[in-house]
Scaffold this motif. Structure first.
Motif, PDB file in Angstrom:
ATOM      1  N   LYS A  48      -7.485   3.891 -12.396  1.00 30.06           N
ATOM      2  CA  LYS A  48      -6.144   3.493 -12.802  1.00 30.06           C
ATOM      3  C   LYS A  48      -5.288   3.347 -11.543  1.00 30.06           C
ATOM      4  N   TRP A  49      -4.525   2.286 -11.475  1.00 31.07           N
ATOM      5  CA  TRP A  49      -3.623   2.130 -10.341  1.00 31.07           C
ATOM      6  C   TRP A  49      -2.363   1.384 -10.753  1.00 31.07           C
ATOM      7  N   SER A  50      -1.289   1.683 -10.039  1.00 33.77           N
ATOM      8  CA  SER A  50       0.000   1.023 -10.236  1.00 33.77           C
ATOM      9  C   SER A  50       0.378   0.358  -8.927  1.00 33.77           C
ATOM     10  N   ALA A  51       0.738  -0.904  -8.985  1.00 34.90           N
ATOM     11  CA  ALA A  51       1.078  -1.643  -7.768  1.00 34.90           C
ATOM     12  C   ALA A  51       1.870  -2.884  -8.150  1.00 34.90           C
ATOM     13  N   LYS A  52       2.494  -3.486  -7.153  1.00 34.02           N
ATOM     14  CA  LYS A  52       3.189  -4.733  -7.379  1.00 34.02           C
ATOM     15  C   LYS A  52       2.183  -5.884  -7.381  1.00 34.02           C
ATOM     16  N   THR A  53       2.481  -6.902  -8.185  1.00 34.14           N
ATOM     17  CA  THR A  53       1.585  -8.030  -8.291  1.00 34.14           C
ATOM     18  C   THR A  53       2.365  -9.294  -8.614  1.00 34.14           C
ATOM     19  N   SER A  54       1.668 -10.414  -8.570  1.00 33.37           N
ATOM     20  CA  SER A  54       2.240 -11.709  -8.946  1.00 33.37           C
ATOM     21  C   SER A  54       1.085 -12.666  -9.166  1.00 33.37           C
TER      22      SER A  54
ATOM     23  N   ASP B 260     -19.033   5.307  -3.904  1.00 34.37           N
ATOM     24  CA  ASP B 260     -17.777   4.974  -3.221  1.00 34.37           C
ATOM     25  C   ASP B 260     -17.074   3.837  -3.963  1.00 34.37           C
ATOM     26  N   TYR B 261     -15.755   3.989  -4.108  1.00 37.40           N
ATOM     27  CA  TYR B 261     -14.932   2.944  -4.729  1.00 37.40           C
ATOM     28  C   TYR B 261     -13.784   2.583  -3.788  1.00 37.40           C
ATOM     29  N   ARG B 262     -13.386   1.333  -3.838  1.00 35.02           N
ATOM     30  CA  ARG B 262     -12.160   0.917  -3.163  1.00 35.02           C
ATOM     31  C   ARG B 262     -11.590  -0.290  -3.897  1.00 35.02           C
ATOM     32  N   ILE B 263     -10.291  -0.456  -3.769  1.00 34.49           N
ATOM     33  CA  ILE B 263      -9.603  -1.581  -4.395  1.00 34.49           C
ATOM     34  C   ILE B 263      -9.137  -2.526  -3.300  1.00 34.49           C
ATOM     35  N   LYS B 264      -9.624  -3.745  -3.363  1.00 34.76           N
ATOM     36  CA  LYS B 264      -9.275  -4.770  -2.378  1.00 34.76           C
ATOM     37  C   LYS B 264      -8.069  -5.565  -2.881  1.00 34.76           C
ATOM     38  N   VAL B 265      -7.138  -5.837  -1.959  1.00 36.22           N
ATOM     39  CA  VAL B 265      -5.957  -6.636  -2.283  1.00 36.22           C
ATOM     40  C   VAL B 265      -6.195  -8.056  -1.795  1.00 36.22           C
TER      41      VAL B 265
ATOM     42  N   LYS C  91       0.821  -1.214   0.000  1.00 35.39           N
ATOM     43  CA  LYS C  91       0.000   0.000   0.000  1.00 35.39           C
ATOM     44  C   LYS C  91       0.853   1.262   0.000  1.00 35.39           C
ATOM     45  N   ARG C  92       2.024   1.176   0.634  1.00 34.24           N
ATOM     46  CA  ARG C  92       2.885   2.348   0.737  1.00 34.24           C
ATOM     47  C   ARG C  92       3.401   2.783  -0.636  1.00 34.24           C
ATOM     48  N   PHE C  93       3.547   1.821  -1.540  1.00 30.02           N
ATOM     49  CA  PHE C  93       4.163   2.140  -2.829  1.00 30.02           C
ATOM     50  C   PHE C  93       3.201   2.067  -4.010  1.00 30.02           C
ATOM     51  N   TYR C  94       1.899   1.885  -3.743  1.00 32.67           N
ATOM     52  CA  TYR C  94       0.962   1.910  -4.864  1.00 32.67           C
ATOM     53  C   TYR C  94       0.551   3.357  -5.152  1.00 32.67           C
ATOM     54  N   THR C  95       0.049   3.594  -6.339  1.00 35.30           N
ATOM     55  CA  THR C  95      -0.575   4.878  -6.680  1.00 35.30           C
ATOM     56  C   THR C  95      -1.909   4.570  -7.348  1.00 35.30           C
TER      57      THR C  95
ATOM     58  N   GLY D 287       2.861 -14.260 -13.169  1.00 35.65           N
ATOM     59  CA  GLY D 287       4.312 -14.267 -13.084  1.00 35.65           C
ATOM     60  C   GLY D 287       4.828 -13.994 -11.694  1.00 35.65           C
ATOM     61  N   ASN D 288       6.116 -13.637 -11.632  1.00 36.35           N
ATOM     62  CA  ASN D 288       6.779 -13.312 -10.370  1.00 36.35           C
ATOM     63  C   ASN D 288       6.399 -11.912  -9.912  1.00 36.35           C
ATOM     64  N   PHE D 289       6.770 -11.596  -8.708  1.00 33.86           N
ATOM     65  CA  PHE D 289       6.434 -10.314  -8.093  1.00 33.86           C
ATOM     66  C   PHE D 289       7.076  -9.181  -8.885  1.00 33.86           C
ATOM     67  N   HIS D 290       6.244  -8.249  -9.342  1.00 36.27           N
ATOM     68  CA  HIS D 290       6.744  -7.155 -10.169  1.00 36.27           C
ATOM     69  C   HIS D 290       5.760  -5.999 -10.123  1.00 36.27           C
ATOM     70  N   ALA D 291       6.208  -4.821 -10.516  1.00 34.16           N
ATOM     71  CA  ALA D 291       5.339  -3.642 -10.596  1.00 34.16           C
ATOM     72  C   ALA D 291       4.554  -3.680 -11.900  1.00 34.16           C
ATOM     73  N   ASP D 292       3.282  -3.272 -11.841  1.00 35.52           N
ATOM     74  CA  ASP D 292       2.445  -3.298 -13.039  1.00 35.52           C
ATOM     75  C   ASP D 292       1.422  -2.168 -12.966  1.00 35.52           C
ATOM     76  N   ASN D 293       0.787  -1.894 -14.115  1.00 33.84           N
ATOM     77  CA  ASN D 293      -0.249  -0.871 -14.213  1.00 33.84           C
ATOM     78  C   ASN D 293      -1.594  -1.528 -14.515  1.00 33.84           C
ATOM     79  N   PHE D 294      -2.664  -0.997 -13.914  1.00 40.96           N
ATOM     80  CA  PHE D 294      -3.995  -1.571 -14.058  1.00 40.96           C
ATOM     81  C   PHE D 294      -4.988  -0.458 -14.369  1.00 40.96           C
ATOM     82  N   SER D 295      -6.102  -0.837 -15.025  1.00 42.71           N
ATOM     83  CA  SER D 295      -7.158   0.145 -15.274  1.00 42.71           C
ATOM     84  C   SER D 295      -8.495  -0.571 -15.431  1.00 42.71           C
TER      85      SER D 295
END
Length: 609
Positions: free
Chosen positions: A481-487, A537-542, A464-468, A514-522
Motif C-alpha cells: 500500500k502506498w500514498s503518493a501524488k500522481t497524474s 525484495d520489493y521496490r516501487i519505481k516512479v 519521494k519526500r511526501f510519499y508513504t 487527471g491532474n496532479f493530485h494525492a492518491d492511494n494505491f494498493s
C-alpha cells in the motif's frame, strides 16, 4: 548621563554629516511598547494570503510582525523639519530625511530610540553609467544552443536554452507554470512593464497585483532603471515562439528599493521595507538581483568578514523574510574577476538561495562571485543561466545579457513552479530539493555551489519526500500500500526480486489519471506458489514521462509461511485420504497461509465430521 551620551553621539554624527552631506538617517527603536496592534489579531496587519502561507508552514506570528509604534513615528516626525521616508517593522527602525540638527538631537534623546545613524545623502537625480554595467565577456562561440522541442506546451524561442538547462520544461509540461503563486521582484525600477508586449499575458490577466517605489514613496514603478524590467522578463515574459519566461503564469508584486543614481546603505533599508510589504501581501517568493559591498561613501564599505549572514541590514531582512516562510532568491554577485572576488550581501544570508551564473552549456561565468561566505556557508547555493542570458529591456526583440542578476530570476521562476507542485513543502525544503537535484550535490564548490538544479530530479525528490508506503506479508500474500501524488503523466511500477532473479522484475503497473493530485494505491502479490523460506525484495519505481530512474525505498520481506493448498475432491468422508487431491489430508491445525479448496463432484456432497 543619557544627555551626555546623546550630545557626544550628535557631535560625531554632524561631523560626519558635514563632511559627506549626509541628510538621511536610520532611527532604530528599542521596543514596540504601547503598540495598538496585537499578536492575537494578525489580520490587522497581514493579508489573508500571508496568513495562509504562515499557517501552511506553521510559522508563528511574533513581535517582529507588529508595525512600528505609531507614537514613536509621530514623535520623530514632530521633532522638527523631519520627513519620514519609510519604516521597517522587522528591524524596528525608520528612515528619515532632515538637515535639522536640533531635531536630530531631540530624537537621539528619546527614551525609545536605540540609535541614530546617518546612512545616505539626499537622493540624486543623476544616473551613473556603470552601476548595472554588464560584465564584459566575449561571445562564447563554442556554446551549443539547444533547439526547442516541439512536444513542449510552450514554444520557448530564444529562452529555451536557459529553461532546458534545468529541465524546466518538465514542470511546465506537467501544468506548473506558476499559476496561483505570488512572486515579488525587488529591483531598481520596471520601465515599460505596463506597455511591453512581453508582459501582455500578465497584464491582461491582472497578474501585477501590488507595486511600490520605496525610493520615492509612490505606487508607480513604471520608470527609473530598466534593470528590473530585464530581470522580470526572464520570469514573466510570454511571447510564444520568441521568448517564454520560467514562470509565465505567476502573479507578480513589483517593488523598487534600489536608487540607481547612488550606492548607500539606505537602499538596504528600502529592501527590508520591500520584503516586509511582499510578506504582508502574501508573496510566496522574492527575487532580488541586487547586492552591496562598496558604497559611494567609503566609510560605509563592508569587508569580506561582514559577509557572514548576520551583519548587514539586507542580510538580516532577507533571513527574516525566510523566517516568515518566503523563499528568497538572491544574485550571488558579479565580482569574480575584480579585487573583491567574493559574494556580496544579501547573498550571504544563511536562509536564502544565492545563485551564481553559468551559460546554457553549464560552464561557469568568470565574473560570477566566489564563495564561501565568511562564516563558511556554501555559496552560491546553485547556478543558473546568467552568461549570455536572454531577456527584454524594452518593446524590441530579446537581447542577451551577462550577470548573476539574470541567473537569479531564472532560478526564482523555476523554484516558483516547483513549489506550486508541492505546496505542502516549506521554503527551506524547496531550497534543499533544488540543491540535492543539482550537478554538484555530492561535492559543492565555491563557484557553482551545489551546481545546476534539475527540475525533474527535484520533482522526484519531493515526490519521494511526501510519499508513504507499507509493504508487509499477510499469510501467503504480500500486501503493498502506498500514498503518493500522481497524474496522467505518472505511473508506479511494483517490482519484485526473488533469490533466483538476476534483477528486479515488474509485476504490476498503476497508471495515474487527471491532474496532479494525492492518491492511494494498493497491490496484493500472491506467494502461494513460491517455496519457503525465502527473502523477497520489493521496490516501487516512479515513471515520470517514461523516465524510470526514480524509486521509492526498497523493502525486503522474509517469506516463511508454508503456503500449502489442500483440495477436497471426494464425496463423503473428510478424513478419507481418497477424497483429497494427491491423497494428502490436511492437519487438524492448518499452517499459517495454508488454504483448503472444496471441489465437490457433480451431484455429490461433502460430509464434514
Amino acid at each position: 548621563m543619557k544627555i551626555l551620551l546623546a550630545f557626544l553621539l550628535q557631535a560625531f554624527l554632524f561631523s560626519l554629516a558635514g563632511k559627506a552631506q549626509l541628510n538621511r538617517y536610520i532611527i532604530q527603536f528599542t521596543n514596540k511598547a504601547g503598540t495598538s496592534f496585537s499578536l492575537s489579531t494578525p489580520g490587522d496587519y497581514l493579508s489573508p494570503k500571508a496568513l495562509e502561507r504562515r499557517s501552511r508552514q506553521q510559522v508563528a506570528i511574533d513581535s517582529t510582525d507588529l508595525p512600528v509604534v505609531a507614537a514613536y513615528l509621530d514623535s520623530v516626525r514632530l521633532s522638527g523639519a523631519v520627513t519620514i521616508l519609510n519604516a521597517s517593522k522587522w528591524l524596528n527602525q525608520v528612515a528619515i530625511q532632515t538637515t535639522d540638527s536640533v531635531a536630530l538631537q531631540k530624537i537621539a534623546g528619546f527614551q525609545f530610540v536605540k540609535s541614530s545613524q546617518p546612512i545616505a545623502p539626499r537622493s540624486s537625480s543623476a544616473q551613473p553609467s556603470d552601476k548595472f554595467a554588464e560584465p564584459n565577456l566575449p561571445l562564447n562561440t563554442q556554446e551549443e544552443i539547444p533547439q526547442t522541442e516541439l512536444a513542449n506546451i510552450y514554444n520557448y524561442g530564444q529562452s529555451y536554452g536557459q529553461v532546458h538547462l534545468h529541465q524546466g520544461e518538465f514542470l511546465h509540461n506537467h501544468g506548473f507554470s506558476g499559476q496561483g503563486m505570488h512572486l515579488a521582484v525587488i529591483d531598481a525600477g520596471f520601465p515599460g512593464y505596463v506597455t511591453m508586449p512581453a508582459f501582455d499575458s500578465a497584464r491582461i490577466n491582472n497578474r501585477f497585483t501590488d507595486t511600490w517605489d520605496f525610493v520615492t514613496n509612490q505606487s508607480n514603478v513604471n520608470g527609473a532603471n530598466n534593470h528590473g524590467t530585464i530581470c522580470l522578463s526572464t520570469i514573466a515574459a510570454n511571447i510564444p515562439g520568441t521568448f517564454v519566461g520560467t514562470a509565465p503564469q505567476a502573479t507578480f508584486n513589483l517593488y523598487r528599493s534600489e536608487d540607481a543614481a547612488s550606492e548607500y546603505p539606505i537602499e538596504e533599508h528600502f529592501m527590508s521595507a520591500a520584503l516586509e510589504r511582499a510578506d504582508s501581501v502574501g508573496s510566496d517568493l522574492a527575487s532580488i538581483s541586487l547586492g552591496y559591498y562598496h558604497f559611494d561613501n567609503p566609510s560605509f564599505n563592508y569587508s569580506y568578514a561582514n559577509m557572514n549572514g548576520n551583519t548587514t541590514i539586507s542580510a538580516s531582512a532577507a533571513d527574516l523574510a525566510a523566517r516568515k516562510g518566503m523563499l528568497v532568491v538572491v544574485a550571488n554577485g558579479n565580482e569574480g574577476t575584480n579585487s573583491w572576488h567574493y559574494l556580496i550581501t544579501p547573498a550571504d544570508a544563511d536562509s536564502v538561495l544565492a545563485v551564481g551564473a553559468v551559460n546554457t552549456s553549464g560552464i561557469v561565468a568568470n565574473f560570477s562571485s566566489y564563495g564561501p561566505s565568511s562564516d563558511g556557508q556554501v555559496k552560491p547555493g546553485v547556478a543558473a543561466v546568467g552568461w549570455q542570458a536572454t531577456g527584454f529591456q524594452d518593446a524590441g526583440a530579446p537581447r542577451t545579457y551577462n550577470g548573476t542578476s539574470l541567473a537569479c530570476p531564472n532560478m526564482a521562476g523555476l523554484a516558483t513552479c516547483l513549489w506550486q507542485a508541492f505546496p505542502e513543502e516549506n521554503n527551506m525544503g524547496i531550497i534543499s530539493a533544488l540543491q540535492q537535484s543539482a550537478t554538484k550535490a555530492s561535492a559543492p564548490d565555491d563557484r557553482m555551489g551545489y551546481g545546476i538544479p534539475d527540475m525533474k530530479k527535484a520533482f522526484a525528490i519531493l515526490l519521494k519526500r511526501f510519499y508513504t508506503q507499507q509493504i508487509q506479508q499477510a499469510g501467503c500474500n504480500t500486501i503493498l500500500k502506498w500514498s503518493a501524488k500522481t497524474s496522467a503523466n505518472i505511473s508506479y511500477i511494483v517490482e519484485r526480486k526473488l533469490p533466483t532473479d538476476v534483477d528486479f522484475v515488474s509485476i504490476y503497473t498503476s497508471t495515474g489519471t487527471g491532474n496532479f493530485h494525492a492518491d492511494n494505491f494498493s497491490y496484493t502479490d500472491d506467494l502461494s506458489s513460491l517455496p519457503t523460506p525465502i527473502s523477497i525484495d520489493y521496490r516501487i519505481k516512479v515513471n515520470l514521462d517514461t523516465d524510470t530512474s526514480f524509486y521509492f525505498t526498497p523493502v525486503t520481506i522474509q517469506h516463511q509461511n508454508v503456503c500449502a493448498s489442500y483440495t477436497f475432491i471426494g464425496d463423503g468422508d473428510w478424513n478419507n485420504a481418497a477424497n483429497w487431491g494427491a491423497g494428502v489430508v490436511p492437519p487438524a491445525v492448518l499452517p499459517a497461509g495454508s488454504s483448503i479448496i472444496i471441489d465437490t463432484q457433480a451431484g455429490g456432497e461433502c460430509v464434514l465430521n
